[in-house]
Design a protein around this motif. Structure first.
Motif, mmCIF file in Angstrom:
data_model
loop_
_atom_site.group_PDB
_atom_site.id
_atom_site.type_symbol
_atom_site.label_atom_id
_atom_site.label_comp_id
_atom_site.label_asym_id
_atom_site.label_seq_id
_atom_site.Cartn_x
_atom_site.Cartn_y
_atom_site.Cartn_z
ATOM 1 N N HIS A 322 0.803 -1.227 0.000
ATOM 2 C CA HIS A 322 0.000 0.000 0.000
ATOM 3 C C HIS A 322 0.840 1.284 0.000
ATOM 4 C CE1 HIS A 322 -3.437 2.509 0.460
ATOM 5 N NE2 HIS A 322 -3.224 2.815 1.720
ATOM 6 N N PRO A 323 1.673 1.495 -1.028
ATOM 7 C CA PRO A 323 2.466 2.732 -1.056
ATOM 8 C C PRO A 323 1.618 3.985 -1.219
ATOM 9 C CG PRO A 323 2.639 1.587 -3.158
ATOM 10 C CD PRO A 323 1.909 0.654 -2.220
ATOM 11 N N ASP A 324 0.409 3.852 -1.770
ATOM 12 C CA ASP A 324 -0.435 5.042 -1.943
ATOM 13 C C ASP A 324 -0.881 5.633 -0.619
ATOM 14 O OD1 ASP A 324 -0.257 5.270 -4.648
ATOM 15 O OD2 ASP A 324 -2.172 4.313 -5.106
ATOM 16 N N GLY A 325 -0.745 4.883 0.470
ATOM 17 C CA GLY A 325 -1.085 5.430 1.773
ATOM 18 C C GLY A 325 -0.008 6.335 2.331
ATOM 19 N N LEU A 326 1.187 6.293 1.733
ATOM 20 C CA LEU A 326 2.298 7.099 2.238
ATOM 21 C C LEU A 326 2.123 8.560 1.836
ATOM 22 C CD1 LEU A 326 5.231 4.696 1.325
ATOM 23 C CD2 LEU A 326 3.980 4.861 3.491
ATOM 24 N N ARG A 327 2.691 9.419 2.620
ATOM 25 C CA ARG A 327 2.596 10.852 2.329
ATOM 26 C C ARG A 327 3.317 11.197 1.025
ATOM 27 N NH1 ARG A 327 1.464 15.375 5.645
ATOM 28 N NH2 ARG A 327 2.522 17.315 5.079
ATOM 29 N N ASP A 328 4.451 10.570 0.812
ATOM 30 C CA ASP A 328 5.261 10.901 -0.367
ATOM 31 C C ASP A 328 5.900 9.619 -0.896
ATOM 32 O OD1 ASP A 328 6.982 11.866 -2.264
ATOM 33 O OD2 ASP A 328 7.860 13.416 -1.002
ATOM 34 N N PRO A 329 5.174 8.839 -1.696
ATOM 35 C CA PRO A 329 5.700 7.551 -2.169
ATOM 36 C C PRO A 329 7.019 7.662 -2.922
ATOM 37 C CG PRO A 329 3.350 7.688 -2.574
ATOM 38 C CD PRO A 329 3.779 9.051 -2.132
ATOM 39 N N PHE A 330 7.176 8.683 -3.775
ATOM 40 C CA PHE A 330 8.394 8.787 -4.577
ATOM 41 C C PHE A 330 9.631 8.904 -3.689
ATOM 42 C CE2 PHE A 330 11.461 11.812 -6.589
ATOM 43 C CZ PHE A 330 12.066 10.882 -7.422
ATOM 44 N N HIS A 331 9.587 9.810 -2.715
ATOM 45 C CA HIS A 331 10.765 9.971 -1.863
ATOM 46 C C HIS A 331 10.963 8.774 -0.935
ATOM 47 C CE1 HIS A 331 10.404 14.274 -3.102
ATOM 48 N NE2 HIS A 331 11.697 14.115 -3.173
ATOM 49 N N TYR A 332 9.880 8.109 -0.588
ATOM 50 C CA TYR A 332 10.030 6.861 0.164
ATOM 51 C C TYR A 332 10.811 5.844 -0.659
ATOM 52 C CZ TYR A 332 8.994 2.274 2.074
ATOM 53 O OH TYR A 332 9.115 0.985 2.555
ATOM 54 N N PHE A 333 10.429 5.664 -1.929
ATOM 55 C CA PHE A 333 11.129 4.693 -2.778
ATOM 56 C C PHE A 333 12.575 5.128 -3.047
ATOM 57 C CE2 PHE A 333 6.746 3.428 -4.257
ATOM 58 C CZ PHE A 333 6.796 2.178 -3.665
ATOM 59 N N ALA A 467 4.061 18.949 -2.717
ATOM 60 C CA ALA A 467 3.846 20.334 -2.299
ATOM 61 C C ALA A 467 4.914 20.814 -1.331
ATOM 62 C CB ALA A 467 2.467 20.470 -1.647
ATOM 63 N N GLU A 468 5.820 19.920 -0.918
ATOM 64 C CA GLU A 468 6.802 20.275 0.106
ATOM 65 C C GLU A 468 8.219 20.356 -0.425
ATOM 66 O OE1 GLU A 468 4.698 18.419 4.061
ATOM 67 O OE2 GLU A 468 5.658 17.018 2.685
ATOM 68 N N CYS A 469 8.458 19.926 -1.655
ATOM 69 C CA CYS A 469 9.807 19.926 -2.221
ATOM 70 C C CYS A 469 10.049 21.223 -2.973
ATOM 71 C CB CYS A 469 9.999 18.732 -3.152
ATOM 72 S SG CYS A 469 11.641 18.650 -3.890
ATOM 73 N N LEU A 470 11.094 21.940 -2.610
ATOM 74 C CA LEU A 470 11.388 23.222 -3.239
ATOM 75 C C LEU A 470 12.341 23.100 -4.410
ATOM 76 C CD1 LEU A 470 11.819 25.394 -0.002
ATOM 77 C CD2 LEU A 470 9.780 25.110 -1.409
ATOM 78 N N ASN A 471 13.051 21.969 -4.505
ATOM 79 C CA ASN A 471 14.090 21.824 -5.529
ATOM 80 C C ASN A 471 13.828 20.652 -6.458
ATOM 81 O OD1 ASN A 471 15.690 23.964 -4.352
ATOM 82 N ND2 ASN A 471 16.232 22.520 -2.733
ATOM 83 N N CYS A 472 12.571 20.402 -6.762
ATOM 84 C CA CYS A 472 12.248 19.288 -7.648
ATOM 85 C C CYS A 472 10.989 19.617 -8.435
ATOM 86 C CB CYS A 472 12.052 18.000 -6.855
ATOM 87 S SG CYS A 472 10.718 18.103 -5.639
ATOM 88 N N VAL A 473 10.712 18.775 -9.443
ATOM 89 C CA VAL A 473 9.469 18.921 -10.194
ATOM 90 C C VAL A 473 8.321 18.584 -9.250
ATOM 91 C CG1 VAL A 473 8.115 18.102 -12.138
ATOM 92 C CG2 VAL A 473 10.602 18.324 -12.356
ATOM 93 N N GLN A 474 7.441 19.541 -9.037
ATOM 94 C CA GLN A 474 6.447 19.373 -7.983
ATOM 95 C C GLN A 474 5.109 18.835 -8.475
ATOM 96 O OE1 GLN A 474 6.997 23.475 -6.631
ATOM 97 N NE2 GLN A 474 7.613 22.669 -4.649
ATOM 98 N N ILE A 475 4.806 19.075 -9.736
ATOM 99 C CA ILE A 475 3.549 18.571 -10.275
ATOM 100 C C ILE A 475 3.756 18.248 -11.754
ATOM 101 C CG2 ILE A 475 2.687 20.911 -10.747
ATOM 102 C CD1 ILE A 475 -0.163 19.764 -10.169
#
Length: 890
Positions: A322-333, A467-475
């Motif tokens: 269930h990675p979709d339950g994580l706040r930020d799956p990409f940074h978790y991975f 919405a919390e990353c300032l130095n990456c593609v955010q959307i």
């Protein structure tokens, strides 16, 4: 260094099937051709856990499975047999039982717990009465009634002071100890107890999150507890006075009420969880609390043992639940990949039709539901399915507008089971509007409606806006597209809500309106839409829309007209290009039906006219067992398809499944609002029909018609799974014919002795002998076992023929039955040919051919040799076995 699996075999570990039991099947699995055992979670789980997803300690091996010693024996045995290991891990949530020391500490110390930051808890909710408290919704009735009945008590177990209700125990807040000790001091005339009572009362309030205050408070309460224990051990009168003080407290309802109000949790009626729960759950399960694994120290502590096993080579890979339950799956991975650079990592990510796994995710792929739905859909006759749509509507009177059903069910679960989550998002957005003078006049009611409607219109599980990353593609453009699609749908559905509010929601979700509160809303909203989809669609709509139930699987759109052969080829080519090492599967511990049940139900799409006639006959025959209008026609329709798919089915199995299905559909009864009259009528209907000989004979006639074609469907999708791009997974026991339904039906014990015996029998049988067993109702599954064994043996001998470098090339069929063929090349050395729509084909392939490339090709099944460079006649290929796996001879 980790090695990539060529195949996996899922084992469900629990107290009835431990590490020692798993160790004993290692030889069999190695002989079958499996490269890696894929184990269910085996960190320490809640007592009696049957699945392992309710973890209480990520740093210990589950004692009920045999503990660390048994785990070491298990891993050693795998190594001896050349088997690797993949482990299912659970980063999103933990169980709330007392064995979870982190949660116990939170209940005792609230926001001042050393572990409060581990969990996703709102300590400052809109409900003032719940500020700095955790709602504990475990009571069977209103709090006051439970208190008056005497079912709530304070107890002492040795040196532990607890609040007890039925089987539940909770810790006592340290500061509230002064109430008990003050009275005990008077009774014992003890200055020491008076001192301890006053010292407990002077402990800091449990609302500080400053690390220094938390640690000092923890030190002081630990010292006080040590002094208290020493005091009563030295003076027996002290212990007696404490017990007497507790007895007095329990006998005085007002005093007990005051004491309970001093706790850092609020005991409540279980129904309050739907609207007022202050912590994020796993979906709507109150006993599983969300983890803040995005925090580095939480990730490190919960993954330390997994990281150690990956580094040591105990594990070669992991499946992330269930990675979709994580706040930020990409940074978790990303963090996970840095921890284990060489590991094979797959995620239980549910992809909707047309959706793809995000390119930046540094993992091998999904757990295979996307392949499952493609392989299932390509077996469906689209013309027959159109007719079945009419049959379903006529028989049940139900809507066939699946999209509308999903929308309604998602709204319903947000109103009920997920109400707490909606309220939390609403409060957050109210604050956002309050800080914007152009938006401040939107009411809480309007905002709540808008949030629910946008979530209900989401076409995918979630977006991945950062919405919390300032130095990456955010959307990404994909995220924006899904948000706009949802907002546009919401505007149409709720024209009573001002369009400007929906536009503002879109601005926040697409990061055009920025701020700290806005960022928090975006991240939480994304965690919310997944549970809405899961509970509204997976667990509700898929039990309501029963047109052809074999299509009702996670990530599917059962209203679609199946999958064409070209669509299947396109899917496989995309998989090879983008995620060639993803997992591919047909059955899991979570599927609604086994692959073989779906394969049999698929045959109904080829015999729609006969299905209509059978339905009418069934209904007339069984009318005598109905109780007025119960069961409803939709349930009756589902029941008949279930019987045909899973026959033979005992009355108890059928009744258990149908009761679960009825409660999941929530149309006449549910898990939380049971309708005893309906459920009794349903059970009576099932038991009556399954003891009625005319109905049994009528059902047997349909089963006889679909059984052999269904088995050919099974062999076709089995071979596709083992040869298409990806790593094939086998769910425990499904190497034979398996007619299991949803859990717990699909978690029944597996007879491995029988499977060993059948595997040992294979070398003594010819391909023709094995094929002859397909129409035999008494066959256990030799043809399927044979197909799997030969396919896995070839994969193990030549992994390069199926790996990332082995291209995927569709082969076109020609002739009158070309539409009944799926064929492709893997690399230069493997040709796969399987039939589809077997009832239509009827085993006859006149003048139907596939263009076989140059060379001499040998069948992995019949060991016959075929000459390439021209049109291969399929009648010759399928003469000895209904599916073909050919390899080029050097």
């Amino acid at each position: 260094m980790s090695r990539t699996p060529t195949s996996t075999y899922r084992l469900q570990l629990h107290a009835g099937f431990t590490f020692d039991d798993a160790e004993r099947v290692a030889d069999y699995l190695a002989q079958l051709g499996i490269s890696h055992i894929y184990a269910s979670p085996y960190m320490q789980a809640a007592p009696g856990s049957t699945h392992g997803y309710d973890i209480v300690d990520h740093q210990r091996v589950n004692a009920e499975l045999g503990g660390e010693e048994a785990h070491q024996r298990f891993c050693s045995r795998l190594g001896e047999r050349g088997l690797g290991q993949v482990l299912d891990i659970v980063p999103n949530h933990m169980s709330l039982v007392p064995e979870n020391r982190y949660w116990w500490d939170v209940l005792e110390n609230a926001a001042s717990s050393r572990y409060a930051a581990y969990f996703d808890i709102d300590w400052n909710p809109a409900e003032l009465r719940l500020r700095d408290k955790v709602l504990v919704p475990i009571l069977g009735d209103q709090y006051g009634r439970v208190l008056s009945s005497g079912d709530l008590r304070v107890v002492r177990q040795d040196d532990r002071f607890l609040v007890q209700y039925a089987d539940h125990v909770l810790p006592v807040a340290p500061r509230s100890m002064s109430v008990i000790l003050s009275r005990a001091a008077d009774l014992a005339s003890s200055d020491t107890l008076h001192f301890l009572s006053e010292s407990y009362a002077r402990l800091p309030a449990p609302d500080s999150v400053e690390r220094s205050v938390i640690l000092t408070r923890h030190r002081d309460k630990t010292v006080l507890a040590t002094l208290l224990l020493r005091t009563w051990r030295e003076d027996h009168r002290v212990e007696q006075s404490i017990d007497r003080a507790i007895a007095e407290l329990n006998s005085n309802i007002d005093a007990l009420d005051n004491f309970l109000n001093l706790q850092n949790y609020r005991l409540a009626y279980w129904r309050t969880a739907d609207q007022e729960l202050g912590y994020r759950r796993f979906f709507d399960v109150n006993t599983l609390v969300g983890l803040r694994v995005e925090r580095e120290h939480v990730f490190t502590e919960t993954h330390s043992l997994i990281a150690k096993w990956l580094k040591e080579g105990v594990l070669d890979g992991i499946r992330v639940d269930h990675p979709d339950g994580l706040r930020d799956p990409f940074h978790y991975f990303e963090r996970l990949r840095k921890t284990a650079p060489d590991a094979w990592i797959v995620a239980e990510k549910i992809l909707e039709p047309g959706e793809h796994l995000r390119d930046p995710w540094p993992i091998q792929g999904t757990t295979g539901y996307d392949f499952l739905n493609q392989a299932n859909g390509v077996l469906i006759d689209p013309d027959g399915l159109t007719e079945i749509t009419k049959i379903y509507a006529d028989f049940t009177g139900e809507s066939t507008d699946y999209a509308t059903i999903c929308h309604e069910k998602k709204l319903s679960v947000m109103q009920e089971g997920l109400g707490s989550d909606v309220n939390r998002l609403t409060s957050l957005f109210v604050e956002i509007c309050e800080g914007n003078r152009d938006r401040r006049d939107y009411t809480r009611t309007e905002i709540r409606r808008a949030i629910r409607e946008v979530a209900a219109c989401f076409p995918v599980y979630r977006t991945y806006v950062d919405a919390e990353c300032l130095n990456c593609v955010q959307i990404t453009e994909e995220d924006e597209r899904e948000i706009y699609k949802a907002v546009a749908g919401a505007k149409i559905s709720r024209q009573d809500v001002e369009p400007g509010l929906f536009d503002f929601l879109a601005d926040v979700l697409c990061l055009r309106s920025r701020g700290k509160l806005e960022a928090e809303f975006v991240m939480r909203f994304q965690q919310f839409t997944g549970p809405v989809m899961a509970k509204g669609v997976e667990d509700t709509a898929l039990y309501c829309y029963n047109r052809l139930t074999g299509l009702n699987e996670v990530g599917s759109d059962p209203s679609r007209p199946g999958v064409s052969v070209d669509e299947f080829h396109t899917f496989c080519a995309d998989t090879h290009r983008n995620r060639p090492l993803t997992m591919v599967t047909l059955s899991t511990h979570d599927t609604k039906r086994s692959a073989d049940v779906r394969a049999r139900i698929a045959v109904l799409s080829e015999m729609a006219v006969r299905w209509r006639s059978a339905l009418r006959r069934f209904s007339r025959t069984n009318a005598q067992f109905r109780s007025g209008e119960f069961p409803d026609r939709n349930a009756e329709y589902l029941y008949y398809q279930t019987l045909i798919g899973a026959w033979p089915l005992t009355p108890d199995r059928a009744a258990a499944y149908m009761l679960k299905a009825a409660r999941e559909s929530k149309q006449h009864t549910s898990w939380t609002a049971g309708n005893a009259e309906y459920e009794a009528a349903l059970q009576s209907f099932i038991h009556g029909t399954l003891q009625h000989e005319p109905f049994l004979q009528a059902a047997q006639e349909i089963v006889d018609r679909v059984m052999a074609p269904g088995r050919i469907n099974s062999l076709a999708q089995t071979l596709l799974k083992h040869t298409a791009p990806g790593v094939p997974d086998q769910y425990q026991g499904t190497e034979l014919w398996d007619l299991s339904l949803v859990d717990p039906d699909n978690r029944r014990p597996v007879d491995y002795d029988r499977r060993r015996a059948l595997l040992a029998e294979l070398p003594n049988l010819s391909c023709t002998d094995i094929a002859a067993k397909i129409p035999d109702p008494g066959d256990d599954g030799l043809p399927k076992l044979f197909t799997i064994h030969r396919s896995l043996t070839l994969r193990r001998k030549h992994p390069e023929w199926f790996g990332p470098d082995a291209t995927y090339t569709p082969l076109a069929a020609q002739g009158p039955k070309a539409a009944n063929i799926i064929s492709f090349l893997r690399g230069e050395n493997v040709t796969v040919i399987v039939p589809r729509l077997p009832l239509t084909a009827n085993g006859n392939w006149p003048n139907t051919t596939v263009c076989l490339p140059e060379g001499s090709w040998k069948s992995a099944f019949s060991e016959e040799t075929f000459t390439g460079g021209g049109q291969l006649k399929l009648q010759a290929v399928f003469d000895s076995f209904p599916v073909a796996l050919l390899t080029r001879e050097s």
